[in-house]
Design an enzyme around this catalytic site. Structure first.
Site, PDB file in Angstrom:
ATOM      1  CB  SER A 173      -0.958  -0.048   1.191  1.00  0.00           C
ATOM      2  OG  SER A 173      -1.991   0.891   1.057  1.00  0.00           O
ATOM      3  CG  ASP A 214      -4.303  -2.110   1.100  1.00  0.00           C
ATOM      4  OD1 ASP A 214      -3.333  -2.738   1.539  1.00  0.00           O
ATOM      5  OD2 ASP A 214      -4.467  -0.887   1.281  1.00  0.00           O
TER       6      ASP A 214
END
Length: 376
Positions: A52, A249
């Site tokens: 991320s 993610d």
């Protein structure tokens, strides 16, 4: 800058590997910690990885950016407004026409697009930064010492990006795992770095997931599909749409994959791997659940943290830079410049505190002697 010395007098390696935790806008703290490592300890980076926001930092470092250059780019980004008047990280909240429908827009966007924001602005922004360093695909990030390694080798590329394939319930380590998909001909060299990072930062429900076409034709059949196969008396290959995988993610499965570059147990590492972890004041407190929204928040934070907490043993903690993020939230995209600067400074302070402890155990030599003696 001369090599730093450990208390034993042995010179510290001048380079290291780095693994950066995800944390949305809190990632500016990672840059502050990097700055301390580079300017006060003289480190440069061999291999980098991240999830991320950590993947953003890792990608820029792999492309050749110093911490000072990343900070300058972020400062400029915070100052310059977009045509619609939004400034700073607010620009990452790019809406489609569907999102802009009054009242029902976000709900319809979740239903039809599986995320409120597009993520396209972010991808173009990162692509532009990479192109400033003449980097576009992972073929531009090949380790010279491992250029002849096969493309599935963990040492071939300077950068590794963690994402989550929620269709197949698998953690993806990119670029190698792009071989599972038809896009980019399954060739890790062809995968765009900005696209890989876009996959890694797709916070569920907040950003639209990235869709990839899996090469595997062994997905479970629905009752209708199984009935059709039985009627035809032969296997029916899935269409590309049926083999679609949703990538989100990386923190859903591993937000802090600090062991990605670890040498095997029978080998002594040639240089350290430092982890960079974002720490909030309430990380060790139980979640308080009072309704559906707090239930979802608790579920998401548990997904992001529980897997990696199991592996936060003493050997991992001693090589991890901890960066206090105070009350800044992952999706606080309206973060002010002053708060961004404060996060950066907390990153620098976290790194200074880390190296005080690192030196107290004897630096890299002390770390190897205590934690990384080869096992037969």
């Amino acid at each position: 800058m001369p090599d730093a010395k450990s208390p034993s007098g042995a010179p510290e390696p001048s380079f290291a590997d780095a693994v950066f935790e995800g944390g949305g806008v809190k990632g500016i703290g990672l840059v502050g910690a990097l700055s301390c490592c580079e300017t006060e300890r003289g480190y440069s980076w061999k291999n980098v990885a991240g999830t991320s926001a950590g993947a953003i930092t890792a990608a820029l470092v792999a492309a050749g950016y110093t911490a000072a250059e990343i900070k300058a780019e972020l400062d400029r980004f915070m100052r310059e407004p977009s045509p619609d008047g939004s400034v700073g990280y607010e620009r990452f909240k790019d809406k489609s026409l569907l999102d802009q429908v009054p009242l029902l827009g976000p709900v319809m966007s979740l239903g039809f697009e599986k995320g409120i924001y597009e993520g396209q602005f972010f991808e173009e922004w990162l692509r532009g930064l990479l192109e400033k360093k003449n980097k576009r695909t992972f073929s531009d990030l090949i380790n010279p010492d491992h250029a002849q390694d096969p493309k599935d080798s963990p040492y071939r590329y300077r950068l590794r990006v963690v994402a989550s394939d929620i269709s197949r319930r698998r953690m993806l380590v990119l670029p190698q795992d792009i071989a599972d998909f038809e896009e980019y001909d399954g060739d890790p060299d062809k995968l765009e770095v900005a696209r890989a990072v876009r996959m890694s930062m797709s916070i569920p429900f907040f950003f639209e997931p990235v869709e990839l076409t899996c090469r595997d034709d062994r997905f479970p059949r629905t009752e209708e599909e199984q009935a059709e196969e039985n009627a035809r008396g032969k296997h029916i290959p899935f269409t590309a749409r049926q083999r679609c995988c949703f990538i989100v993610d990386g923190g859903v499965l591993s937000n802090f994959p600090v062991d990605l570059f670890d040498a095997p147990p029978d080998r002594v590492p040639r240089w350290p791997t430092f982890g960079f972890k974002l720490v909030a004041p309430n990380d060790d407190r139980p979640n308080r659940i009072g309704g559906p929204l707090t239930l979802f928040a608790a579920l998401f934070t548990t997904m992001m943290e529980a897997h990696d907490q199991r592996h936060m043993d003493e050997e991992t903690a001693v090589r991890t830079v901890k960066i206090r993020t105070e009350k800044v939230k992952t999706t606080e995209f309206d973060l002010k410049s002053a708060d961004s600067d404060a996060l950066y400074e907390r990153g620098r302070q976290g790194a200074k505190e880390f190296f005080e402890c690192w030196d107290s155990i004897g630096g890299f030599a002390g770390y190897v002697a205590k934690y990384r003696q080869p096992t037969s």
